[in-house]
Design a protein around this motif. Structure first.
Motif, short mmCIF file in Angstrom:
data_model
loop_
_atom_site.label_atom_id
_atom_site.label_comp_id
_atom_site.label_asym_id
_atom_site.label_seq_id
_atom_site.Cartn_x
_atom_site.Cartn_y
_atom_site.Cartn_z
N LEU A 182 2.03 13.73 -1.39
CA LEU A 182 3.15 13.38 -2.27
C LEU A 182 4.53 13.59 -1.67
O LEU A 182 5.52 13.17 -2.25
CB LEU A 182 3.04 14.16 -3.58
CG LEU A 182 1.76 13.88 -4.38
CD1 LEU A 182 1.72 14.73 -5.63
CD2 LEU A 182 1.63 12.41 -4.71
N ARG A 183 4.62 14.23 -0.51
CA ARG A 183 5.92 14.45 0.10
C ARG A 183 6.06 13.72 1.43
O ARG A 183 7.01 12.99 1.65
CB ARG A 183 6.18 15.95 0.30
CG ARG A 183 6.11 16.82 -0.93
CD ARG A 183 7.24 16.59 -1.90
NE ARG A 183 8.54 16.91 -1.40
CZ ARG A 183 9.24 17.99 -1.66
NH1 ARG A 183 8.73 18.91 -2.45
NH2 ARG A 183 10.44 18.18 -1.17
N LEU A 184 5.10 13.93 2.34
CA LEU A 184 5.22 13.34 3.68
C LEU A 184 4.74 11.90 3.73
O LEU A 184 5.38 11.05 4.36
CB LEU A 184 4.44 14.19 4.70
CG LEU A 184 4.58 13.75 6.15
CD1 LEU A 184 6.02 13.91 6.61
CD2 LEU A 184 3.64 14.55 7.04
N LYS A 185 3.63 11.60 3.06
CA LYS A 185 3.07 10.26 3.13
C LYS A 185 4.05 9.17 2.67
O LYS A 185 4.18 8.14 3.33
CB LYS A 185 1.77 10.17 2.34
CG LYS A 185 1.08 8.82 2.51
CD LYS A 185 -0.22 8.74 1.75
CE LYS A 185 -1.29 9.32 2.61
NZ LYS A 185 -2.63 9.11 2.05
N PRO A 186 4.78 9.34 1.57
CA PRO A 186 5.73 8.29 1.18
C PRO A 186 6.81 8.02 2.24
O PRO A 186 7.19 6.88 2.46
CB PRO A 186 6.35 8.83 -0.11
CG PRO A 186 5.36 9.78 -0.65
CD PRO A 186 4.68 10.38 0.53
N ILE A 187 7.26 9.06 2.91
CA ILE A 187 8.28 8.88 3.95
C ILE A 187 7.69 8.10 5.12
O ILE A 187 8.28 7.12 5.60
CB ILE A 187 8.81 10.24 4.43
CG1 ILE A 187 9.56 10.96 3.32
CG2 ILE A 187 9.71 10.08 5.64
CD1 ILE A 187 9.91 12.40 3.64
N LEU A 188 6.52 8.53 5.58
CA LEU A 188 5.90 7.86 6.72
C LEU A 188 5.48 6.43 6.37
O LEU A 188 5.58 5.53 7.20
CB LEU A 188 4.70 8.66 7.23
CG LEU A 188 5.05 9.99 7.89
CD1 LEU A 188 3.78 10.72 8.31
CD2 LEU A 188 5.97 9.79 9.07
N ARG A 189 5.01 6.20 5.15
CA ARG A 189 4.63 4.83 4.73
C ARG A 189 5.86 3.91 4.74
O ARG A 189 5.78 2.77 5.18
CB ARG A 189 4.02 4.83 3.34
CG ARG A 189 2.54 5.13 3.32
CD ARG A 189 1.94 4.90 1.96
NE ARG A 189 1.91 3.51 1.56
CZ ARG A 189 1.00 2.63 1.94
NH1 ARG A 189 0.05 3.00 2.76
NH2 ARG A 189 1.04 1.40 1.51
#
Length: 167
Positions: free
Chosen positions: A97-104
């Protein structure tokens, strides 16, 4: 002894004499009145002494305006990204919920700009270009994981970011 102290002492003495010679039923009221008067005098003195400190000063205001503002050497938003990265390495909640949205978002932008591929519409083509380490970080989750599960190792994040920079 200062003049104010003499005035206060005289008032206190007069109040004590007045209380002593007053009828017994009104002594309590007079004592309260004397305490109130002493409190007012004390407050007046404190406010009088602090007026020099609290008085507005145009010179001080102008001096503060003329002084250059302290420069921040921190990149805006860097602390938030650092927090997201720490959370992602500590548990699955931070990863999903924190890192994945940024990397996506970054991967989707790089794929669209450099290869004309939409990450959501062509996931297999995106997977081939991104490679497995980065794909594991950005792929859509089938189901939400147990958020207490361990996070992603920092080495995997670094490998994914290195791959993202090469796309």
């Amino acid at each position: 002894m200062s003049r104010t102290a003499l005035v206060v002492a005289a008032l206190a003495g007069a109040a004590a004499i007045g209380i002593a010679f007053a009828p017994p039923e009104s002594q309590a009221s007079l004592a309260r009145l004397g305490i109130l008067a002493l409190g007012i005098v004390a407050a007046w003195r404190v406010l009088g002494r602090s007026s020099a400190v609290t008085a507005p000063s145009p010179e001080l205001f102008e001096a503060e305006l003329a002084r250059p503002a302290a420069q921040s050497f921190e990149i805006a938003g860097l602390r938030a990204v650092e927090t997201d990265l720490r959370m992602a390495t500590s548990n699955a909640y931070g990863r999903e919920l924190r890192l994945k949205p940024i990397l996506r978002e970054l991967a989707g932008w790089r794929l669209a700009r450099n290869h004309g591929i939409d990450l959501d519409r062509a996931p297999e083509a995106a997977r081939r270009i991104l490679g497995e380490p980065l794909w594991e970080l950005v792929r859509p989750a089938d189901a939400l994981p147990d958020f207490r599960a361990p996070g992603v190792p920092l080495a995997d994040v670094q490998a994914g970011i290195d791959r993202l920079e090469r796309i």
